[in-house]
Write an enzyme that holds these catalytic residues in place. Sequence first.
Site, PDB file in Angstrom:
ATOM      1  N   HIS A   1      48.105  48.580  49.391  1.00 54.32           N
ATOM      2  CA  HIS A   1      45.983  48.611  49.924  1.00 54.32           C
ATOM      3  C   HIS A   1      46.050  50.226  49.165  1.00 54.32           C
ATOM      4  O   HIS A   1      46.474  50.840  49.282  1.00 54.32           O
ATOM      5  CB  HIS A   1      45.710  48.591  50.909  1.00 54.32           C
ATOM      6  CG  HIS A   1      45.597  46.929  51.280  1.00 54.32           C
ATOM      7  ND1 HIS A   1      45.601  46.506  52.764  1.00 54.32           N
ATOM      8  CD2 HIS A   1      46.763  45.932  50.552  1.00 54.32           C
ATOM      9  CE1 HIS A   1      46.161  44.987  52.790  1.00 54.32           C
ATOM     10  NE2 HIS A   1      46.388  44.948  51.499  1.00 54.32           N
TER      11      HIS A   1
ATOM     12  N   ASP B   1      41.107  37.788  50.453  1.00 55.93           N
ATOM     13  CA  ASP B   1      41.510  39.599  50.822  1.00 55.93           C
ATOM     14  C   ASP B   1      41.010  39.703  52.695  1.00 55.93           C
ATOM     15  O   ASP B   1      40.954  38.872  52.866  1.00 55.93           O
ATOM     16  CB  ASP B   1      41.027  40.515  50.125  1.00 55.93           C
ATOM     17  CG  ASP B   1      40.880  41.995  49.631  1.00 55.93           C
ATOM     18  OD1 ASP B   1      42.199  42.045  50.470  1.00 55.93           O
ATOM     19  OD2 ASP B   1      40.650  42.708  49.017  1.00 55.93           O
ATOM     20  N   HIS B   2      41.045  41.482  52.536  1.00 52.23           N
ATOM     21  CA  HIS B   2      40.797  41.563  54.036  1.00 52.23           C
ATOM     22  C   HIS B   2      39.380  40.702  54.814  1.00 52.23           C
ATOM     23  O   HIS B   2      38.048  40.676  54.164  1.00 52.23           O
ATOM     24  CB  HIS B   2      39.652  43.015  53.962  1.00 52.23           C
ATOM     25  CG  HIS B   2      41.490  44.228  53.268  1.00 52.23           C
ATOM     26  ND1 HIS B   2      41.647  45.008  54.386  1.00 52.23           N
ATOM     27  CD2 HIS B   2      41.408  44.469  52.309  1.00 52.23           C
ATOM     28  CE1 HIS B   2      42.102  45.884  53.748  1.00 52.23           C
ATOM     29  NE2 HIS B   2      42.212  45.690  51.714  1.00 52.23           N
TER      30      HIS B   2
ATOM     31  N   ASN C   1      47.088  45.950  45.529  1.00 50.26           N
ATOM     32  CA  ASN C   1      45.885  46.065  45.563  1.00 50.26           C
ATOM     33  C   ASN C   1      45.424  46.617  44.606  1.00 50.26           C
ATOM     34  O   ASN C   1      44.949  47.413  44.627  1.00 50.26           O
ATOM     35  CB  ASN C   1      45.229  45.964  46.865  1.00 50.26           C
ATOM     36  CG  ASN C   1      45.804  44.444  48.294  1.00 50.26           C
ATOM     37  OD1 ASN C   1      46.398  43.487  47.310  1.00 50.26           O
ATOM     38  ND2 ASN C   1      45.091  44.566  48.948  1.00 50.26           N
TER      39      ASN C   1
ATOM     40  N   GLU D   1      35.111  49.211  51.376  1.00 51.08           N
ATOM     41  CA  GLU D   1      35.312  48.552  50.562  1.00 51.08           C
ATOM     42  C   GLU D   1      34.279  46.808  51.119  1.00 51.08           C
ATOM     43  O   GLU D   1      35.366  47.471  52.769  1.00 51.08           O
ATOM     44  CB  GLU D   1      36.939  48.323  49.965  1.00 51.08           C
ATOM     45  CG  GLU D   1      37.115  47.119  49.425  1.00 51.08           C
ATOM     46  CD  GLU D   1      38.344  47.363  48.306  1.00 51.08           C
ATOM     47  OE1 GLU D   1      38.213  46.877  47.236  1.00 51.08           O
ATOM     48  OE2 GLU D   1      39.228  46.712  49.470  1.00 51.08           O
TER      49      GLU D   1
ATOM     50  N   HIS E   1      41.062  53.275  50.091  1.00 52.24           N
ATOM     51  CA  HIS E   1      40.158  52.645  49.228  1.00 52.24           C
ATOM     52  C   HIS E   1      39.362  53.821  47.818  1.00 52.24           C
ATOM     53  O   HIS E   1      38.605  54.522  48.522  1.00 52.24           O
ATOM     54  CB  HIS E   1      39.862  51.425  49.373  1.00 52.24           C
ATOM     55  CG  HIS E   1      39.669  49.929  50.797  1.00 52.24           C
ATOM     56  ND1 HIS E   1      39.317  50.197  51.751  1.00 52.24           N
ATOM     57  CD2 HIS E   1      40.866  49.603  49.753  1.00 52.24           C
ATOM     58  CE1 HIS E   1      40.530  49.021  52.032  1.00 52.24           C
ATOM     59  NE2 HIS E   1      40.990  48.728  51.032  1.00 52.24           N
TER      60      HIS E   1
END
Length: 377
Positions: free
Chosen positions: A283, A127-128, A305, A200, A244
């Site tokens: 996202h 992920d990110h 996500n 996040e 997020h």
Amino acid sequence: MSAPFQRHICIFHQIQQINMGVLDIVPTGVITGDNVLKLFTYAREHGFALPAINVTSTSTAIAALEAAREARSPIVLQCSNGGSAYFAGKASSNEGQKASIAGSIAAAHFIRSIAPFYNVPVVLHSDHCAKKLLPWMNGMFEADEAYFKVHGEPLFSSHMLDLSEEPKPENIAQVKAYCKRAAPMKIWIEMEIGITGGEEDGVDNSGVDHTQLYTTPEDIWDVYRELSEVTPYFSIAAAFGNVHGVYKPGNVKLQPALLGKHQEYVKAQLKTNNVKPVFFVFHGGSGSSVEEFRTGIKNGVVKVNLDTDTQYAYLEGIRDYILNKKDYLMAPVGNPDGADKPNKKFFDPRVWVFEGEKTMTKRIKKALEDFYATNTL
């Protein structure tokens, strides 16, 4: 027309021409390369998306795999930077991103070993990764390259580069450089253009100007044009007001319909008959409405996500068990049934951890249903 783009078109026509299920085109277990492209193409053309579940332990990975098995769906399992460090041990130092590297590699090997048992295709993703976390990405790439030398495929299916805080030219140039490194192994690359709000995994975008939360069609074309020169294996996390975390209705103005405008613009630039040439990623999915998800899917979203919702779902099962069995958990021996009655069967971690897995599985199955992914195998 570039060779990567031609390969994309070829697979697109193969998927279009034959009416089949996912398991007719890709195997079970962790998939890579052309199989990832086939899966995402199939999802885009058949109007469904896969939830991408952040896993921080073998337990959360199992909960996600169980959901996919019960729902007869493929799934994406992903490791965040912080989640990877946790997988290596919460008490471990993460100096030089060593814990995140070790944890993500350990998670990848675990998922590779157990996924075939669940008989579903799995996209194994990281992920990110912001600019400050690139040593983590480089460590995973080194693991991919080592695995590729032995097995002819990378360890991971895909990686996500989030350089959205950098100026657009730098963002695209750096992602393109990683795409060049990934292309020989056919690693899928996900990139973000525009900023996802909220906070996040240590990246805090809660104070950004709201205009930065919306990507333009020109931004999408700039990314597509540059990346398609070197690889067909990429997707774009476009910003359309995403944030997020979970939020109150009305506090976030999501506009997933904008993705349709982006598709139209890219289609016009390419002069193609494909009405959805771009693979999009949604996202900040936790807290969004089913309608918002489905609008995104209609416009080319193939991956969504989910993290905050599944974290809370995992807690629910454990919380409720602890509250309901409180009087059986206060000591190893002694409970309402008698002072000499043992409590082992109540405090055994396999019992209460499983309760968390069950509620997390239930939440993921709901997402699979919302995303039209159920019974796609």
